[in-house]
Design a protein around this motif. Structure first.
Motif, PDB file in Angstrom:
ATOM      1  N   ASP A 150       0.838  -1.211   0.000  1.00 42.50           N
ATOM      2  CA  ASP A 150       0.000   0.000   0.000  1.00 42.50           C
ATOM      3  C   ASP A 150       0.870   1.258   0.000  1.00 42.50           C
ATOM      4  OD1 ASP A 150      -2.454  -1.245  -0.109  1.00 42.50           O
ATOM      5  OD2 ASP A 150      -2.729  -1.319   2.067  1.00 42.50           O
ATOM      6  N   ARG A 151       1.908   1.227   0.820  1.00 34.49           N
ATOM      7  CA  ARG A 151       2.813   2.393   0.843  1.00 34.49           C
ATOM      8  C   ARG A 151       3.526   2.559  -0.494  1.00 34.49           C
ATOM      9  NH1 ARG A 151       3.416   0.560   6.107  1.00 34.49           N
ATOM     10  NH2 ARG A 151       5.147  -0.823   5.548  1.00 34.49           N
ATOM     11  N   GLU A 152       3.915   1.460  -1.116  1.00 34.15           N
ATOM     12  CA  GLU A 152       4.591   1.528  -2.409  1.00 34.15           C
ATOM     13  C   GLU A 152       3.633   2.019  -3.492  1.00 34.15           C
ATOM     14  OE1 GLU A 152       7.767   1.311  -5.033  1.00 34.15           O
ATOM     15  OE2 GLU A 152       7.675   1.272  -2.848  1.00 34.15           O
ATOM     16  N   VAL A 153       2.374   1.587  -3.414  1.00 33.23           N
ATOM     17  CA  VAL A 153       1.366   2.062  -4.372  1.00 33.23           C
ATOM     18  C   VAL A 153       1.167   3.566  -4.220  1.00 33.23           C
ATOM     19  CG1 VAL A 153      -1.118   2.034  -4.895  1.00 33.23           C
ATOM     20  CG2 VAL A 153       0.136  -0.124  -4.667  1.00 33.23           C
ATOM     21  N   ARG A 154       1.047   4.028  -2.984  1.00 32.71           N
ATOM     22  CA  ARG A 154       0.864   5.475  -2.760  1.00 32.71           C
ATOM     23  C   ARG A 154       2.090   6.261  -3.246  1.00 32.71           C
ATOM     24  NH1 ARG A 154      -1.427   3.531   2.097  1.00 32.71           N
ATOM     25  NH2 ARG A 154       0.516   3.926   3.232  1.00 32.71           N
ATOM     26  N   ARG A 155       3.268   5.727  -3.010  1.00 32.73           N
ATOM     27  CA  ARG A 155       4.483   6.417  -3.473  1.00 32.73           C
ATOM     28  C   ARG A 155       4.506   6.484  -4.998  1.00 32.73           C
ATOM     29  NH1 ARG A 155       8.999   5.743  -5.734  1.00 32.73           N
ATOM     30  NH2 ARG A 155       8.610   3.525  -6.100  1.00 32.73           N
ATOM     31  N   GLN A 156       4.115   5.357  -5.630  1.00 34.22           N
ATOM     32  CA  GLN A 156       4.114   5.314  -7.089  1.00 34.22           C
ATOM     33  C   GLN A 156       3.066   6.277  -7.652  1.00 34.22           C
ATOM     34  OE1 GLN A 156       6.461   3.433  -8.083  1.00 34.22           O
ATOM     35  NE2 GLN A 156       6.162   2.807 -10.212  1.00 34.22           N
ATOM     36  N   GLU A 157       1.884   6.316  -7.021  1.00 35.19           N
ATOM     37  CA  GLU A 157       0.835   7.222  -7.487  1.00 35.19           C
ATOM     38  C   GLU A 157       1.261   8.676  -7.329  1.00 35.19           C
ATOM     39  OE1 GLU A 157      -3.170   4.502  -6.639  1.00 35.19           O
ATOM     40  OE2 GLU A 157      -2.402   5.846  -5.091  1.00 35.19           O
ATOM     41  N   THR A 158       1.935   8.972  -6.218  1.00 35.92           N
ATOM     42  CA  THR A 158       2.416  10.338  -5.996  1.00 35.92           C
ATOM     43  C   THR A 158       3.424  10.730  -7.075  1.00 35.92           C
ATOM     44  OG1 THR A 158       2.090  10.176  -3.604  1.00 35.92           O
ATOM     45  CG2 THR A 158       3.651  11.836  -4.381  1.00 35.92           C
TER      46      THR A 158
ATOM     47  N   ARG B   5       2.800  13.956 -14.136  1.00 37.21           N
ATOM     48  CA  ARG B   5       1.683  14.543 -14.882  1.00 37.21           C
ATOM     49  C   ARG B   5       1.625  16.049 -14.674  1.00 37.21           C
ATOM     50  NH1 ARG B   5      -2.867   9.963 -13.347  1.00 37.21           N
ATOM     51  NH2 ARG B   5      -2.287   8.431 -14.976  1.00 37.21           N
ATOM     52  N   ALA B   6       1.864  16.485 -13.447  1.00 36.33           N
ATOM     53  CA  ALA B   6       1.847  17.920 -13.161  1.00 36.33           C
ATOM     54  C   ALA B   6       2.961  18.631 -13.933  1.00 36.33           C
ATOM     55  CB  ALA B   6       2.014  18.150 -11.659  1.00 36.33           C
ATOM     56  N   ARG B   7       4.118  18.001 -13.989  1.00 40.24           N
ATOM     57  CA  ARG B   7       5.236  18.602 -14.745  1.00 40.24           C
ATOM     58  C   ARG B   7       4.911  18.640 -16.230  1.00 40.24           C
ATOM     59  NH1 ARG B   7      10.731  19.091 -13.553  1.00 40.24           N
ATOM     60  NH2 ARG B   7      11.711  20.337 -15.211  1.00 40.24           N
TER      61      ARG B   7
END
Length: 245
Positions: free
Chosen positions: A62-70, A76-78
């Motif tokens: 879950d932490r790795e998924v959140r890090r990857q999504e971030t 995308r923002a860049r």
């Protein structure tokens, strides 16, 4: 030592009560549910450890998924920022080339990150299924433990009831015996487990050993109120019509 023959015969009733109390104590120590509970507790601990392990893996994913999504959101923002700069048309040729190069790099990076995220999500789905399975297995193990504990408690309650009843009977019985006879009985019972036994034929009812002919001759010549004991185990030999004297 002497004691009325009828009083001596009542020792058999006392011995039977004491035998049942001994059986109750043995049963209490050796209930099959006790071993079952020990095994069930070990199973519960193993299932709990297994659940903790998969839950830990799930938390890590879950932490790795959140890090990857971030990280994907940041890319995308860049990319959005660069596209806005291109859309403004207020950039020089060099900056335009740099922006186009960066956009291509960002797109490749986003593609890699999204592939990695998809793989993580698939792994997480599998671990989530393992976690649910581990919870079910733990619930089953805990149910088995609870069931065994309930059966143990029920068996102990029955044994406690039997013991209380027999202890009450014993308290009334012991009042019927002379102090010296009771003291002998209790001393032998404390040492050998059985204080008195029926003499049947040539065999002691306490230790089950056959009495030799010489000793039997002495017993046969003893008065009815003589208290005789077994040479092998020390138990009081109670003589009745079954003794064949």
């Amino acid at each position: 030592m002497k004691a009325d023959a009828a009083v001596q015969r009542r020792l058999l009733d006392l011995a039977e009560v004491d035998a049942e109390l001994s059986r109750v104590n043995h049963r209490r120590r050796t209930l099959p549910e006790l071993a079952e509970i020990t095994g069930a507790e070990q199973t519960v601990q193993a299932k709990r450890d297994a659940l903790v392990a998969v839950e830990t893996s799930l938390g890590d994913l879950d932490r790795e998924v959140r890090r990857q999504e971030t990280e994907i959101d940041q890319v995308r923002a860049r990319e959005d920022r660069d596209r806005k700069l291109l859309a403004d048309g207020n950039v020089g040729a060099k900056q335009l080339a740099d922006l186009e190069h960066e956009l291509a790099t960002l797109q490749r990076r986003q593609s890699v990150l999204e592939d990695d995220l998809l793989e993580l999500m698939e792994r997480r789905e599998a671990v989530d299924a393992d976690t649910n399975h581990a919870r079910v297995e733990l619930d089953k193990a805990q149910s088995a433990l609870t069931d065994a504990q309930g059966r143990r408690d029920s068996a102990l309650a029955d044994l406690d009831s039997t013991e209380a009843k027999r202890v009450g009977e014993r308290e009334l019985m012991v009042k019927q015996f002379p102090a010296d006879l009771l003291a002998l009985y209790e001393r032998v019972r404390g040492q050998r487990g059985i204080g008195a036994g029926l003499l049947r034929g040539r065999r002691c009812g306490a230790c089950r050993i056959e009495i030799d002919r010489t000793t039997m001759s002495k017993i046969q010549s003893a008065a009815a109120d003589d208290v005789v004991t077994c040479d092998e185990c020390g138990a009081i030999l109670v003589r009745t019509s079954e003794s064949g004297l």
